[in-house]
Structures are given as C-alpha cells and as structure tokens.
Design a protein around this motif. Structure first.
Motif, PDB file in Angstrom:
ATOM      1  N   HIS A  22      10.288   6.034 -47.043  1.00 18.54           N
ATOM      2  CA  HIS A  22       8.911   6.025 -47.510  1.00 18.54           C
ATOM      3  C   HIS A  22       8.215   7.289 -47.010  1.00 18.54           C
ATOM      4  O   HIS A  22       8.691   7.932 -46.063  1.00 18.54           O
ATOM      5  N   LYS A  23       7.136   7.652 -47.655  1.00 22.12           N
ATOM      6  CA  LYS A  23       6.330   8.796 -47.208  1.00 22.12           C
ATOM      7  C   LYS A  23       4.887   8.357 -47.047  1.00 22.12           C
ATOM      8  O   LYS A  23       4.342   7.621 -47.875  1.00 22.12           O
ATOM      9  N   ILE A  24       4.281   8.809 -45.953  1.00 17.89           N
ATOM     10  CA  ILE A  24       2.894   8.463 -45.655  1.00 17.89           C
ATOM     11  C   ILE A  24       2.162   9.718 -45.187  1.00 17.89           C
ATOM     12  O   ILE A  24       2.771  10.789 -45.029  1.00 17.89           O
ATOM     13  N   PHE A  25       0.875   9.568 -44.969  1.00 18.36           N
ATOM     14  CA  PHE A  25       0.091  10.631 -44.341  1.00 18.36           C
ATOM     15  C   PHE A  25      -0.464  10.137 -43.008  1.00 18.36           C
ATOM     16  O   PHE A  25      -0.866   8.979 -42.883  1.00 18.36           O
ATOM     17  N   ARG A  26      -0.475  11.010 -42.029  1.00  8.82           N
ATOM     18  CA  ARG A  26      -1.238  10.776 -40.803  1.00  8.82           C
ATOM     19  C   ARG A  26      -2.576  11.476 -40.972  1.00  8.82           C
ATOM     20  O   ARG A  26      -2.720  12.406 -41.771  1.00  8.82           O
ATOM     21  N   ARG A  27      -3.569  11.070 -40.186  1.00  8.11           N
ATOM     22  CA  ARG A  27      -4.890  11.685 -40.288  1.00  8.11           C
ATOM     23  C   ARG A  27      -4.829  13.171 -39.920  1.00  8.11           C
ATOM     24  O   ARG A  27      -3.946  13.619 -39.178  1.00  8.11           O
ATOM     25  N   ALA A  28      -5.779  13.909 -40.418  1.00 10.22           N
ATOM     26  CA  ALA A  28      -5.892  15.318 -40.053  1.00 10.22           C
ATOM     27  C   ALA A  28      -6.190  15.426 -38.560  1.00 10.22           C
ATOM     28  O   ALA A  28      -6.872  14.577 -37.984  1.00 10.22           O
ATOM     29  N   LEU A  29      -5.696  16.460 -37.946  1.00 13.30           N
ATOM     30  CA  LEU A  29      -5.836  16.639 -36.505  1.00 13.30           C
ATOM     31  C   LEU A  29      -7.305  16.813 -36.118  1.00 13.30           C
ATOM     32  O   LEU A  29      -7.973  17.744 -36.549  1.00 13.30           O
ATOM     33  N   GLY A  30      -7.800  15.868 -35.286  1.00 11.12           N
ATOM     34  CA  GLY A  30      -9.164  15.969 -34.780  1.00 11.12           C
ATOM     35  C   GLY A  30      -9.204  16.761 -33.485  1.00 11.12           C
ATOM     36  O   GLY A  30      -8.154  17.155 -32.951  1.00 11.12           O
ATOM     37  N   PRO A  31     -10.381  16.999 -32.928  1.00 14.06           N
ATOM     38  CA  PRO A  31     -10.514  17.815 -31.716  1.00 14.06           C
ATOM     39  C   PRO A  31      -9.677  17.318 -30.533  1.00 14.06           C
ATOM     40  O   PRO A  31      -9.147  18.113 -29.759  1.00 14.06           O
ATOM     41  N   LYS A  32      -9.537  15.992 -30.398  1.00 14.36           N
ATOM     42  CA  LYS A  32      -8.812  15.405 -29.269  1.00 14.36           C
ATOM     43  C   LYS A  32      -7.415  14.916 -29.653  1.00 14.36           C
ATOM     44  O   LYS A  32      -6.728  14.274 -28.851  1.00 14.36           O
ATOM     45  N   ASP A  33      -6.991  15.237 -30.861  1.00 19.35           N
ATOM     46  CA  ASP A  33      -5.728  14.703 -31.369  1.00 19.35           C
ATOM     47  C   ASP A  33      -4.520  15.573 -31.042  1.00 19.35           C
ATOM     48  O   ASP A  33      -4.637  16.798 -30.875  1.00 19.35           O
ATOM     49  N   ILE A  34      -3.380  14.914 -31.009  1.00 20.55           N
ATOM     50  CA  ILE A  34      -2.090  15.572 -30.807  1.00 20.55           C
ATOM     51  C   ILE A  34      -1.186  15.228 -31.980  1.00 20.55           C
ATOM     52  O   ILE A  34      -1.065  14.058 -32.358  1.00 20.55           O
ATOM     53  N   HIS A  35      -0.557  16.238 -32.539  1.00 22.15           N
ATOM     54  CA  HIS A  35       0.454  16.046 -33.575  1.00 22.15           C
ATOM     55  C   HIS A  35       1.814  16.031 -32.878  1.00 22.15           C
ATOM     56  O   HIS A  35       2.202  17.007 -32.232  1.00 22.15           O
ATOM     57  N   ILE A  36       2.536  14.928 -33.018  1.00 17.45           N
ATOM     58  CA  ILE A  36       3.822  14.752 -32.350  1.00 17.45           C
ATOM     59  C   ILE A  36       4.952  14.825 -33.366  1.00 17.45           C
ATOM     60  O   ILE A  36       4.908  14.174 -34.419  1.00 17.45           O
ATOM     61  N   SER A  37       5.964  15.605 -33.043  1.00 15.98           N
ATOM     62  CA  SER A  37       7.217  15.580 -33.785  1.00 15.98           C
ATOM     63  C   SER A  37       8.104  14.537 -33.107  1.00 15.98           C
ATOM     64  O   SER A  37       8.527  14.714 -31.966  1.00 15.98           O
ATOM     65  N   VAL A  38       8.337  13.434 -33.789  1.00 16.16           N
ATOM     66  CA  VAL A  38       9.025  12.298 -33.173  1.00 16.16           C
ATOM     67  C   VAL A  38      10.523  12.579 -33.040  1.00 16.16           C
ATOM     68  O   VAL A  38      11.167  13.020 -33.997  1.00 16.16           O
ATOM     69  N   THR A  39      11.049  12.318 -31.855  1.00 18.81           N
ATOM     70  CA  THR A  39      12.488  12.503 -31.626  1.00 18.81           C
ATOM     71  C   THR A  39      13.241  11.183 -31.583  1.00 18.81           C
ATOM     72  O   THR A  39      14.329  11.060 -32.145  1.00 18.81           O
ATOM     73  N   TYR A  40      12.652  10.183 -30.914  1.00 15.50           N
ATOM     74  CA  TYR A  40      13.304   8.876 -30.799  1.00 15.50           C
ATOM     75  C   TYR A  40      12.272   7.772 -30.976  1.00 15.50           C
ATOM     76  O   TYR A  40      11.123   7.898 -30.544  1.00 15.50           O
ATOM     77  N   SER A  41      12.708   6.673 -31.580  1.00 18.88           N
ATOM     78  CA  SER A  41      11.837   5.503 -31.716  1.00 18.88           C
ATOM     79  C   SER A  41      12.639   4.251 -31.391  1.00 18.88           C
ATOM     80  O   SER A  41      13.646   3.961 -32.052  1.00 18.88           O
ATOM     81  N   GLY A  42      12.220   3.536 -30.354  1.00 20.57           N
ATOM     82  CA  GLY A  42      12.920   2.317 -29.978  1.00 20.57           C
ATOM     83  C   GLY A  42      12.619   1.173 -30.923  1.00 20.57           C
ATOM     84  O   GLY A  42      11.578   1.129 -31.576  1.00 20.57           O
ATOM     85  N   ILE A  43      13.573   0.246 -31.002  1.00 20.74           N
ATOM     86  CA  ILE A  43      13.393  -0.965 -31.799  1.00 20.74           C
ATOM     87  C   ILE A  43      13.057  -2.114 -30.860  1.00 20.74           C
ATOM     88  O   ILE A  43      13.816  -2.448 -29.957  1.00 20.74           O
ATOM     89  N   CYS A  44      11.900  -2.713 -31.072  1.00 23.51           N
ATOM     90  CA  CYS A  44      11.426  -3.859 -30.298  1.00 23.51           C
ATOM     91  C   CYS A  44      11.454  -5.091 -31.195  1.00 23.51           C
ATOM     92  O   CYS A  44      11.251  -4.989 -32.409  1.00 23.51           O
ATOM     93  N   HIS A  45      11.689  -6.254 -30.600  1.00 22.47           N
ATOM     94  CA  HIS A  45      11.714  -7.465 -31.417  1.00 22.47           C
ATOM     95  C   HIS A  45      10.360  -7.715 -32.078  1.00 22.47           C
ATOM     96  O   HIS A  45      10.284  -8.350 -33.136  1.00 22.47           O
ATOM     97  N   SER A  46       9.283  -7.179 -31.485  1.00 23.59           N
ATOM     98  CA  SER A  46       7.965  -7.306 -32.112  1.00 23.59           C
ATOM     99  C   SER A  46       7.939  -6.620 -33.471  1.00 23.59           C
ATOM    100  O   SER A  46       7.214  -7.055 -34.381  1.00 23.59           O
ATOM    101  N   ASP A  47       8.711  -5.543 -33.618  1.00 26.33           N
ATOM    102  CA  ASP A  47       8.800  -4.864 -34.915  1.00 26.33           C
ATOM    103  C   ASP A  47       9.286  -5.835 -35.981  1.00 26.33           C
ATOM    104  O   ASP A  47       8.773  -5.880 -37.101  1.00 26.33           O
ATOM    105  N   ILE A  48      10.294  -6.608 -35.612  1.00 24.57           N
ATOM    106  CA  ILE A  48      10.916  -7.537 -36.557  1.00 24.57           C
ATOM    107  C   ILE A  48       9.958  -8.679 -36.892  1.00 24.57           C
ATOM    108  O   ILE A  48       9.762  -9.017 -38.062  1.00 24.57           O
ATOM    109  N   HIS A  49       9.365  -9.275 -35.856  1.00 23.87           N
ATOM    110  CA  HIS A  49       8.408 -10.370 -36.094  1.00 23.87           C
ATOM    111  C   HIS A  49       7.275  -9.912 -37.010  1.00 23.87           C
ATOM    112  O   HIS A  49       6.862 -10.639 -37.923  1.00 23.87           O
ATOM    113  N   THR A  50       6.757  -8.705 -36.740  1.00 22.03           N
ATOM    114  CA  THR A  50       5.620  -8.203 -37.518  1.00 22.03           C
ATOM    115  C   THR A  50       6.027  -7.898 -38.947  1.00 22.03           C
ATOM    116  O   THR A  50       5.349  -8.309 -39.907  1.00 22.03           O
ATOM    117  N   ALA A  51       7.123  -7.167 -39.117  1.00 29.15           N
ATOM    118  CA  ALA A  51       7.545  -6.771 -40.459  1.00 29.15           C
ATOM    119  C   ALA A  51       7.899  -7.970 -41.325  1.00 29.15           C
ATOM    120  O   ALA A  51       7.691  -7.945 -42.547  1.00 29.15           O
TER     121      ALA A  51
END
Length: 365
Positions: A22-51
């Motif tokens: 899928h493709k989405i947009f993140r908000r435009a970078l605000g004064p206090k915002d950080i743009h992160i290039s994601v390297t790793y994302s853990g899988i939590c059981h909460s992800d499954i319950h929520t999805a």
C-alpha cells in the motif's frame, strides 16, 4: 510550503488481517518534526488484535506496527534533540495532550486529555497530523513524528533485535520501576512469550532471582538460557506448593482467560501481581478474599511514558539486553505467515520486519 511525505507500507486490507502492499502519505514536516527512514519494525500481538478488529472496528487499509527503529532523514527547523543520520525509535504512541496531570508527570501513555494519547496506528486524528484522518504505523518505509515523542537509540542498539524493546521492553521496565522491583527480590514470570522473555532478561539485570512459571517443561531450556533461576510447572500442584509465598512480584503476561489464584498463592505477604496481558474477562480472582487476608495487590500496567522509555533503552544498552527475534522480509506473504505463527506461539520470541532492505521508499506517489 512543505510537501507531504510519500511512503510505501504493508497494510491490513480488511478485518481478516491479510497484508497488502500500500502507499500512504505522512504529514509534511513541521518545525518540531522528524522524518525517519525506517529500518526495522517489530511485530507485536497488538498489531494482530487491532488489524483483525478484535479490539474494535477500524478503517482500512491499515498499516500497523509500533516498534519502529530507523535513521533521521530530515528534521524541522526547530528540532534540537536529534540530528540527521542519528539512530531513532518510535513506540506505541506519537503524541498526547501534553497538559494533563499524567502528561505533566511523564505518564503520557495514560493521557487523560481530549482523545488520550495518539496511538501509533489506528487512531482517528486530524488530517493535519495524519493524512487520511487515521494514524498509520511502522510497517513502512518512512515515518514522521514530533521530536518529543521519539526515542534516542544508542548506536550499539541500532540492530533489529532492539525494535521490540519499544513495546515489549517498556511493558516490563515501567511496572518494575513503578512498583520498586530491586536486587535481591524474587520475580515470578508467568507466560514466556514476547513480553515474558523480556521480563526475565530485565529482571535478571536488575539483580532479581527469576522464577518462570510454565504449563509444560518444553520452555525450561529457553527460560534458563534467558536468565531464569528456576522453572516451575504451573500444572504440577506439588511444584507450585513448594514455591508458595516466595515471590515479591509476579509479572503476568497471559493474554487469555485463566485462573490467577495459583499465582497469587506464590506471592509473599503484601506481594504484587502485575497484569499486562489484555484479557477482557476471566483473569481476576473470584472475590476480594483472594487478596485481603495477606494484603496482596493486583496492578495493571500499560507500556510507559517517553522519559521512562528512554531510561529503558539506556538500561538495556548498559546491560546488553536485546530481544530474541526472527528477522523477516517486508512482504505481505512473509508477514501473513509470521502473524499466523505468532497466533500459534510459534516464535522465539518476536518477529521483526526488515523494512530497510525489502520495502524501498518511493520517489513519489
């Protein structure tokens, strides 16, 4: 004018939880915002319950994931806590009201302001914060977050096995600190899964004797390897009797209906059972006489605040604590299989998605 940030992600197509690209947009970078290039994302059981809409209806497609590690790609003009290129993490929420008593005390996870804390995914929020009106999580190429809700990651911790600390790690560390767990005490751990295995490691690093309670002997070798002093088979009445009134604390991560009385029996007088497993019903004692005669306490706990999460990461770095993981590619098929295995408790002990190598960031949408 700043532009929206395009982002590739994996998302649940519907309440079946089936993953799609899928493709989405993140908000435009605000004064206090950080743009992160994601390297790793853990899988939590909460992800499954929520999805799978087990905790309430959601809008789809929905990108989940709240154990996010990455590198700072860009910063807003007022950002002072992070620099481009630094390792960074994001956990279970990305904002809060900032003014309520809980937020003021560093307990943003319990924010009592309008709308509570902003969950990293599935949280209905203004378009200005989350294009589309719903927060989208970390199974993604890019992420944008306010610097006050990001975690500084020591360089030695910029590895896949550190990602689960941002949920599983803090879910152990926070109640241990809150309730005064200290060296020399005995900690019982019920449920040797993603949370339980971190409780063993952190409890040992805090100087505790750790007893793991398991329904079978199949986890004995793993428990001892992780740092447990002993393993007690909870279905063995004699074995449970032998450790009666020995634990100062019980860390109970079981997430299904179960009888807590056998575990209350192993608590010392005035001992505390910490409940972190999400069980809608069926996991509390039948009446108050289960706790009154010996002054026992049953306490709930939910993740931790930003300051505490930073303390947890620094503690884990000092003691070289990481999660035991399996690293998987960022494909719908691999995540679907990982979720199925997680549901069946067929992982030791967390899955982490290798987003940087297998989910390339888009140039444009």
């Amino acid at each position: 004018m700043a532009e929206l940030v395009p982002c590739n992600c994996l998302a649940a197509a519907d309440a079946s939880g089936r993953m799609i690209r899928h493709k989405i947009f993140r908000r435009a970078l605000g004064p206090k915002d950080i743009h992160i290039s994601v390297t790793y994302s853990g899988i939590c059981h909460s992800d499954i319950h929520t999805a799978k809409a087990e905790w309430g209806a959601k809008a789809y497609p929905l990108c989940v994931g709240h154990e996010i590690l990455g590198r700072v790609k860009a910063v807003g003009v007022e950002v002072s806590k992070f620099k481009v290129g630094e390792a960074i993490g994001v956990g279970c929420f990305t904002d809060s009201c900032r003014t309520c008593e809980e937020c003021s005390e560093g307990n943003e996870q319990y924010c009592s302001g309008p709308g509570g804390n902003h969950g990293t995914y599935g949280s209905a929020r203004p378009e200005s914060l989350h294009p589309g009106g719903v927060s989208q999580g970390g199974y993604a190429s890019d992420f944008v977050v306010d610097e006050n809700y990001a975690i500084r990651i020591p360089e030695k911790m910029d590895v896949a096995a550190a990602a689960p600390l941002l949920c599983a790690g803090i879910t152990c560390f926070s109640p241990f600190i809150e309730h005064g767990l200290k060296a020399g005490q005995t900690l019982g751990v019920v449920g040797l899964g993603g949370l339980g295995h971190m409780a063993v490691k952190i409890g040992k690093a805090m100087g505790c004797e750790v007893i793991v309670f398991s329904r079978s002997s199949s986890k004995t070798e793993d428990a001892l390897r992780l740092g447990a002093t002993k393993v007690v088979i909870s279905t063995d009445a004699e074995a449970m009797k032998a450790v009666a009134r020995t634990c100062h604390f019980i860390y109970n991560s079981i997430a299904f209906a179960h009888d807590v009385q056998p575990y209350l029996n192993v608590l010392r007088t005035r001992g505390t059972m910490i409940m972190v497993g999400g069980v809608p019903k069926g996991a509390m004692p039948g009446g108050t006489f289960a706790i009154i005669p010996r002054g026992l306490k049953i306490a709930g706990s939910c993740i931790g605040g930003i300051r505490e999460t930073q303390q947890m990461i620094d503690f884990c770095a000092e003691h070289s604590i990481l999660s035991d993981i399996e690293l998987i590619p960022a494909t719908p098929e691999d995540v679907d299989k990982a979720w199925e295995r997680a549901i069946n408790s067929d992982v030791k002990f967390r899955f982490v998605i290798d987003t940087a190598k297998t989910l390339a960031a888009p140039a444009a949408l």
